[in-house]
Design a protein around this motif. Structure first.
Motif, PDB file in Angstrom:
ATOM      1  N   GLU A 108      -2.982   1.702   2.867  1.00 36.36           N
ATOM      2  CA  GLU A 108      -1.509   2.367   2.435  1.00 36.36           C
ATOM      3  C   GLU A 108      -0.385   1.676   2.831  1.00 36.36           C
ATOM      4  O   GLU A 108       0.721   1.489   2.431  1.00 36.36           O
ATOM      5  N   THR A 109      -0.260   1.491   4.395  1.00 34.12           N
ATOM      6  CA  THR A 109       0.692   0.802   5.133  1.00 34.12           C
ATOM      7  C   THR A 109       1.129  -0.519   4.383  1.00 34.12           C
ATOM      8  O   THR A 109       2.142  -0.872   4.010  1.00 34.12           O
ATOM      9  N   LEU A 110      -0.150  -1.473   4.286  1.00 33.60           N
ATOM     10  CA  LEU A 110       0.027  -2.657   3.707  1.00 33.60           C
ATOM     11  C   LEU A 110       0.741  -2.660   2.330  1.00 33.60           C
ATOM     12  O   LEU A 110       1.631  -3.673   2.074  1.00 33.60           O
ATOM     13  N   VAL A 111       0.376  -1.818   1.420  1.00 42.35           N
ATOM     14  CA  VAL A 111       0.854  -1.570   0.105  1.00 42.35           C
ATOM     15  C   VAL A 111       2.394  -1.523   0.378  1.00 42.35           C
ATOM     16  O   VAL A 111       3.245  -1.869  -0.461  1.00 42.35           O
ATOM     17  N   GLY A 112       2.859  -0.549   1.107  1.00 44.14           N
ATOM     18  CA  GLY A 112       4.187  -0.228   1.297  1.00 44.14           C
ATOM     19  C   GLY A 112       5.036  -1.192   1.879  1.00 44.14           C
ATOM     20  O   GLY A 112       6.135  -1.361   1.660  1.00 44.14           O
ATOM     21  N   GLN A 113       4.305  -1.975   2.678  1.00 44.70           N
ATOM     22  CA  GLN A 113       5.193  -3.143   3.398  1.00 44.70           C
ATOM     23  C   GLN A 113       5.278  -4.480   2.811  1.00 44.70           C
ATOM     24  O   GLN A 113       6.147  -5.231   3.046  1.00 44.70           O
ATOM     25  N   ARG A 114       3.909  -4.786   2.001  1.00 41.54           N
ATOM     26  CA  ARG A 114       3.907  -6.151   1.613  1.00 41.54           C
ATOM     27  C   ARG A 114       3.976  -6.223   0.166  1.00 41.54           C
ATOM     28  O   ARG A 114       4.017  -7.587  -0.085  1.00 41.54           O
ATOM     29  N   PHE A 115       4.256  -5.417  -0.558  1.00 36.44           N
ATOM     30  CA  PHE A 115       4.380  -5.438  -1.966  1.00 36.44           C
ATOM     31  C   PHE A 115       5.810  -4.964  -2.462  1.00 36.44           C
ATOM     32  O   PHE A 115       6.467  -4.010  -1.979  1.00 36.44           O
ATOM     33  N   PRO A 116       6.358  -5.405  -3.508  1.00 39.49           N
ATOM     34  CA  PRO A 116       7.638  -4.890  -4.237  1.00 39.49           C
ATOM     35  C   PRO A 116       7.361  -3.362  -4.511  1.00 39.49           C
ATOM     36  O   PRO A 116       6.380  -3.126  -4.832  1.00 39.49           O
ATOM     37  N   SER A 117       8.613  -2.801  -4.028  1.00 39.81           N
ATOM     38  CA  SER A 117       8.320  -1.297  -4.249  1.00 39.81           C
ATOM     39  C   SER A 117       8.739  -0.849  -5.718  1.00 39.81           C
ATOM     40  O   SER A 117       8.442   0.375  -6.044  1.00 39.81           O
ATOM     41  N   ALA A 118       9.333  -1.592  -6.299  1.00 42.55           N
ATOM     42  CA  ALA A 118       9.684  -1.350  -7.690  1.00 42.55           C
ATOM     43  C   ALA A 118       9.541  -2.679  -8.624  1.00 42.55           C
ATOM     44  O   ALA A 118       9.826  -3.881  -8.006  1.00 42.55           O
ATOM     45  N   GLY A 119       9.316  -2.354  -9.956  1.00 41.34           N
ATOM     46  CA  GLY A 119       9.547  -3.249 -10.858  1.00 41.34           C
ATOM     47  C   GLY A 119       8.159  -3.968 -10.959  1.00 41.34           C
ATOM     48  O   GLY A 119       7.056  -3.812 -10.209  1.00 41.34           O
ATOM     49  N   ASP A 120       8.148  -4.919 -11.820  1.00 35.15           N
ATOM     50  CA  ASP A 120       6.781  -5.739 -12.174  1.00 35.15           C
ATOM     51  C   ASP A 120       6.567  -7.135 -11.260  1.00 35.15           C
ATOM     52  O   ASP A 120       7.841  -7.486 -10.985  1.00 35.15           O
ATOM     53  N   TYR A 121       5.575  -7.450 -10.965  1.00 31.33           N
ATOM     54  CA  TYR A 121       5.498  -8.780 -10.510  1.00 31.33           C
ATOM     55  C   TYR A 121       4.015  -9.308 -10.648  1.00 31.33           C
ATOM     56  O   TYR A 121       3.258  -8.828 -11.332  1.00 31.33           O
ATOM     57  N   SER A 122       3.841 -10.388 -10.290  1.00 31.86           N
ATOM     58  CA  SER A 122       2.648 -11.322 -10.727  1.00 31.86           C
ATOM     59  C   SER A 122       1.269 -10.643  -9.983  1.00 31.86           C
ATOM     60  O   SER A 122       1.367 -10.443  -8.910  1.00 31.86           O
ATOM     61  N   GLY A 123       0.705 -10.083 -10.778  1.00 35.11           N
ATOM     62  CA  GLY A 123      -0.864  -9.414 -10.087  1.00 35.11           C
ATOM     63  C   GLY A 123      -0.647  -7.937  -9.952  1.00 35.11           C
ATOM     64  O   GLY A 123      -1.444  -7.369  -9.344  1.00 35.11           O
ATOM     65  N   LYS A 124       0.516  -7.322 -10.359  1.00 36.01           N
ATOM     66  CA  LYS A 124       0.598  -5.886 -10.118  1.00 36.01           C
ATOM     67  C   LYS A 124      -0.330  -5.093 -10.453  1.00 36.01           C
ATOM     68  O   LYS A 124      -0.808  -3.919  -9.749  1.00 36.01           O
ATOM     69  N   ALA A 125      -1.250  -5.303 -11.711  1.00 38.73           N
ATOM     70  CA  ALA A 125      -2.100  -4.589 -12.306  1.00 38.73           C
ATOM     71  C   ALA A 125      -3.377  -4.423 -11.173  1.00 38.73           C
ATOM     72  O   ALA A 125      -3.850  -3.402 -10.913  1.00 38.73           O
ATOM     73  N   GLN A 126      -3.662  -5.950 -10.705  1.00 38.98           N
ATOM     74  CA  GLN A 126      -4.500  -5.880  -9.704  1.00 38.98           C
ATOM     75  C   GLN A 126      -4.466  -5.114  -8.321  1.00 38.98           C
ATOM     76  O   GLN A 126      -5.318  -4.515  -7.885  1.00 38.98           O
ATOM     77  N   THR A 127      -3.188  -5.400  -8.074  1.00 40.06           N
ATOM     78  CA  THR A 127      -2.774  -4.441  -6.722  1.00 40.06           C
ATOM     79  C   THR A 127      -3.079  -2.876  -6.932  1.00 40.06           C
ATOM     80  O   THR A 127      -3.530  -2.268  -6.065  1.00 40.06           O
ATOM     81  N   ASP A 128      -2.458  -2.429  -8.184  1.00 39.75           N
ATOM     82  CA  ASP A 128      -2.525  -1.056  -8.507  1.00 39.75           C
ATOM     83  C   ASP A 128      -3.964  -0.586  -8.534  1.00 39.75           C
ATOM     84  O   ASP A 128      -4.382   0.487  -8.026  1.00 39.75           O
ATOM     85  N   GLU A 129      -4.835  -1.543  -8.847  1.00 37.32           N
ATOM     86  CA  GLU A 129      -6.300  -1.107  -9.048  1.00 37.32           C
ATOM     87  C   GLU A 129      -6.955  -1.184  -7.588  1.00 37.32           C
ATOM     88  O   GLU A 129      -7.781  -0.032  -7.437  1.00 37.32           O
ATOM     89  N   LEU A 130      -6.640  -2.080  -6.746  1.00 41.37           N
ATOM     90  CA  LEU A 130      -7.156  -1.941  -5.473  1.00 41.37           C
ATOM     91  C   LEU A 130      -6.613  -0.804  -4.860  1.00 41.37           C
ATOM     92  O   LEU A 130      -7.545   0.051  -4.174  1.00 41.37           O
ATOM     93  N   GLU A 131      -5.279  -0.411  -4.929  1.00 36.95           N
ATOM     94  CA  GLU A 131      -4.806   0.774  -4.232  1.00 36.95           C
ATOM     95  C   GLU A 131      -5.323   2.075  -4.761  1.00 36.95           C
ATOM     96  O   GLU A 131      -5.856   2.900  -3.984  1.00 36.95           O
ATOM     97  N   ARG A 132      -5.662   2.235  -6.116  1.00 39.15           N
ATOM     98  CA  ARG A 132      -6.372   3.202  -6.590  1.00 39.15           C
ATOM     99  C   ARG A 132      -7.840   3.486  -6.091  1.00 39.15           C
ATOM    100  O   ARG A 132      -8.359   4.633  -5.682  1.00 39.15           O
ATOM    101  N   LYS A 133      -8.584   2.278  -5.838  1.00 40.26           N
ATOM    102  CA  LYS A 133      -9.998   2.524  -5.477  1.00 40.26           C
ATOM    103  C   LYS A 133      -9.839   2.893  -3.717  1.00 40.26           C
ATOM    104  O   LYS A 133     -10.808   3.690  -3.623  1.00 40.26           O
ATOM    105  N   ILE A 134      -9.065   2.428  -3.073  1.00 36.84           N
ATOM    106  CA  ILE A 134      -8.953   2.671  -2.039  1.00 36.84           C
ATOM    107  C   ILE A 134      -8.668   4.205  -1.538  1.00 36.84           C
ATOM    108  O   ILE A 134      -9.041   4.584  -0.785  1.00 36.84           O
ATOM    109  N   ALA A 135      -7.538   4.560  -2.368  1.00 35.44           N
ATOM    110  CA  ALA A 135      -7.107   5.715  -2.196  1.00 35.44           C
ATOM    111  C   ALA A 135      -8.011   6.788  -2.448  1.00 35.44           C
ATOM    112  O   ALA A 135      -8.224   7.920  -1.898  1.00 35.44           O
TER     113      ALA A 135
END
Length: 272
Positions: free
Chosen positions: A235-262
């Motif tokens: 959770e901390t990594l997502v908050g600190q290492r990824f853009p907080s708003a807007g689209d970016y390369s690979g965002k769908a994959q980041t979101d998928e990983l975040e959902r699984k871990i959550a």
């Protein structure tokens, strides 16, 4: 008992987008060889994060990666004079060797490329530089995950002892730290550069590996502490290492990983 199985593996497909044409001059034969190698490398990685399993290659993929390594050794590194071309070649070589599970050679190639980059004071090859920075951590994580998978195969009916789980976790945490080197300000790589986002996604994938390990410890009470610490780390990594708003390369994959871990955190009632 919750089981978090890591079914997606490493794939360097993002490199299709960022193995750019750094070939701006030099020996025509050498230039053509590296162009050919880049085309071969990109052809192996047509999609983004779509590998079937960690440390797994088909026979055709393994053959193709070996041919890439052989072409670099025979047709490029022995004859090239330009430092930026050497760095590009070492980056592809290191990543290819990592995929081939030749971890020691992958790390050695990355160190050679980093040494050239530093000694030459290069300002170009930023993406290649990022690749070289994270190869050691990727190799260490893959090797640890491979050792863990071998343990499971050798003990099909056993739970993993807590001390072994802690040892694997420590090795993976050290690998994460190496991958995170791309985020150090002195490295000069921006937080939204593709190679940096790729590295940060790989850190999330390391966490999924750690969660998988602790899901195979016998007692839920022993699982919960490490699982909750690492889901919080994600959770901390997502908050600190990824853009907080807007689209970016690979965002769908980041979101998928975040959902699984959550979902893992929720199943263990980590907020409770």
């Amino acid at each position: 008992m919750h089981r978090f199985r890591r079914t997606t593996g490493y794939r360097t497909a993002l490199l299709t987008a960022f193995i750019a044409a750094v070939i701006l001059g030099g020996c025509p034969k050498t230039t053509n060889t590296l162009h050919e190698v880049q085309d071969d490398f990109n052809g192996l990685n047509p999609t983004f994060f779509q590998a079937a399993a960690p440390n797994t290659l088909t026979a055709d993929e393994e053959s193709a990666y070996r041919q890439i390594v052989q072409k670099i050794e025979a047709g490029h590194l022995k004859s090239v004079d330009r430092d930026d071309l050497k760095v590009a070649a070492y980056a592809i070589d290191a990543f290819s060797r990592w995929r081939l599970r030749d971890y020691a050679a992958a790390k050695a190639a990355a160190e050679k490329g980093l040494d050239i980059f530093a000694r030459a004071g290069l300002q170009t090859n930023r993406r290649d530089y990022g690749m070289l920075l994270i190869t050691g951590g990727l190799a260490d994580y893959s090797e640890t995950f491979w050792d863990y998978q071998n343990w499971l195969r050798d003990h099909p009916n056993d739970f993993i002892p807590g001390e072994d789980a802690a040892e694997y976790t420590d090795r993976m945490a050290a690998a994460m730290k190496k991958i995170d080197a791309v985020n150090q300000p002195q490295k000069g790589l921006g937080p939204e550069e593709p190679i940096v986002l790729y590295a940060n996604q790989q850190q999330l994938r390391v966490i999924t590996g750690i969660l998988d390990i602790w899901s195979n410890v016998r007692d839920d009470a022993d699982q919960k502490g490490p699982v909750c610490r690492w889901t919080k780390r994600a959770e901390t990594l997502v908050g600190q290492r990824f853009p907080s708003a807007g689209d970016y390369s690979g965002k769908a994959q980041t979101d998928e990983l975040e959902r699984k871990i959550a979902a893992v955190a929720q199943s263990y009632q980590c907020d409770g």
